[in-house]
Design a protein around this motif. Structure first.
Motif, mmCIF file in Angstrom:
data_model
loop_
_atom_site.group_PDB
_atom_site.id
_atom_site.type_symbol
_atom_site.label_atom_id
_atom_site.label_comp_id
_atom_site.label_asym_id
_atom_site.label_seq_id
_atom_site.Cartn_x
_atom_site.Cartn_y
_atom_site.Cartn_z
ATOM 1 N N ASN A 141 0.794 -1.247 0.000
ATOM 2 C CA ASN A 141 0.000 0.000 0.000
ATOM 3 C C ASN A 141 0.817 1.283 0.000
ATOM 4 O OD1 ASN A 141 0.569 0.670 2.866
ATOM 5 N ND2 ASN A 141 -0.600 -1.184 3.266
ATOM 6 N N ASN A 143 3.868 3.672 -1.955
ATOM 7 C CA ASN A 143 4.462 3.863 -3.276
ATOM 8 C C ASN A 143 5.922 3.439 -3.277
ATOM 9 O OD1 ASN A 143 2.173 4.932 -4.583
ATOM 10 N ND2 ASN A 143 2.585 6.961 -3.731
ATOM 11 N N ARG A 144 6.368 2.965 -4.406
ATOM 12 C CA ARG A 144 7.767 2.588 -4.557
ATOM 13 C C ARG A 144 8.659 3.773 -4.181
ATOM 14 N NH1 ARG A 144 8.863 2.247 -10.245
ATOM 15 N NH2 ARG A 144 7.195 0.679 -10.267
ATOM 16 N N ARG A 163 9.670 -2.165 -3.968
ATOM 17 C CA ARG A 163 8.521 -2.333 -4.854
ATOM 18 C C ARG A 163 7.284 -1.880 -4.089
ATOM 19 N NH1 ARG A 163 10.037 -2.598 -10.086
ATOM 20 N NH2 ARG A 163 12.203 -3.326 -9.960
ATOM 21 N N GLN A 165 2.807 -0.418 -4.387
ATOM 22 C CA GLN A 165 1.461 -0.797 -4.793
ATOM 23 C C GLN A 165 1.248 -0.699 -6.303
ATOM 24 O OE1 GLN A 165 -1.352 1.844 -2.939
ATOM 25 N NE2 GLN A 165 -0.106 3.672 -3.327
ATOM 26 N N GLN A 166 2.112 0.040 -7.002
ATOM 27 C CA GLN A 166 1.974 0.167 -8.456
ATOM 28 C C GLN A 166 2.635 -0.970 -9.223
ATOM 29 O OE1 GLN A 166 4.141 1.800 -6.458
ATOM 30 N NE2 GLN A 166 5.261 3.368 -7.628
ATOM 31 N N ASP A 167 3.378 -1.843 -8.525
ATOM 32 C CA ASP A 167 4.099 -2.920 -9.200
ATOM 33 C C ASP A 167 3.227 -4.164 -9.338
ATOM 34 O OD1 ASP A 167 6.895 -1.957 -9.689
ATOM 35 O OD2 ASP A 167 6.759 -1.551 -7.547
ATOM 36 N N ARG A 168 3.318 -4.806 -10.487
ATOM 37 C CA ARG A 168 2.497 -5.969 -10.793
ATOM 38 C C ARG A 168 2.966 -7.216 -10.054
ATOM 39 N NH1 ARG A 168 3.056 -7.105 -16.769
ATOM 40 N NH2 ARG A 168 1.864 -8.955 -16.121
#
Length: 222
Positions: A141, A143-144, A163, A165-168
């Motif tokens: 939750n 951000n990187r 890594r 929350q935007q990372d797959r």
């Protein structure tokens, strides 16, 4: 004939000397920590905090790696190894998670769970309040690039979302961190060595379930 033999011996000695020098240079430039691709867990010890996360060597994407499966558990693998950060400051590893842990506030005690983390430790010895840790986490939750003090030990353990929350999920990611510089940034101190490396996948606080896979871990000069 004697002269030719003497020359050959000198050449052989030179070749082996160069090989030894080269080998020592390679060894000095790289410090293996987790040789999971060889199926090797030698030197790693389990440390349990709440239940037991399962750690096993598996085949993933055509290579061997360390798989961690956590179901409301929190335990890690620790390897005691001294690393000179003046010589090999860069920590290298790869990892993958199968999903994120939703609905957590990782900066709170109730949400202090991570699908994957790799961390380095400085042992305080007889003075545990001098112990320090850098936690490189796969955040669910944050951000990187975000950093914060651990919810339980904010002065002794710093978290960094390598890594976020935007990372797959489901995709291997390759990482490299300058541990010496990160200690300087997060603790304001020029620290020169670490005493241990650990990995942990934990879901005890949020009562969740997650799986992660860790590739080889090693330190390099560059």
């Amino acid at each position: 004939m004697i002269g030719d033999t003497s020359l050959m011996l000198k050449q052989i000695i030179q070749v082996f000397t160069l090989a030894l020098i080269s080998g020592n240079a390679i060894a000095a430039d790289k410090v293996p920590v987790g040789d999971f691709s060889a199926g090797n867990l030698s030197g790693w010890e389990q440390k349990s905090f709440s239940g037991t996360t399962s750690y096993n060597i598996v085949s993933d994407s055509g290579r061997k790696a360390l798989k961690a499966s956590s179901n409301k558990t929190a335990s890690g693998l620790v390897r005691k190894i001294k690393v000179d950060l003046n010589k090999t400051p860069f920590l290298n590893w790869s990892w993958k998670v199968d999903g994120q842990l939703k609905g957590l506030n990782e900066q709170s005690k109730a949400g202090d769970d991570y699908a994957a983390r790799v961390y380095v430790i400085i042992d305080g010895g007889l003075f545990p309040w001098n112990s320090k840790a850098l936690n490189y986490v796969w955040s669910s939750n944050q951000n990187r690039g975000a950093s914060w003090g651990n919810a339980y030990l904010p002065k002794n353990a710093k978290m960094t979302a390598v890594r976020g929350q935007q990372d797959r999920a489901g995709v291997w990611q390759k990482e490299k961190r300058n541990v010496k510089q990160d200690f300087k940034t997060l603790y304001g101190k020029n620290l020169t060595k670490i005493d241990a490396v650990a990995v942990m996948t934990d879901t005890d606080n949020g009562k969740g379930q997650v799986t992660a896979v860790y590739g080889d871990i090693f330190f390099t000069a560059q």
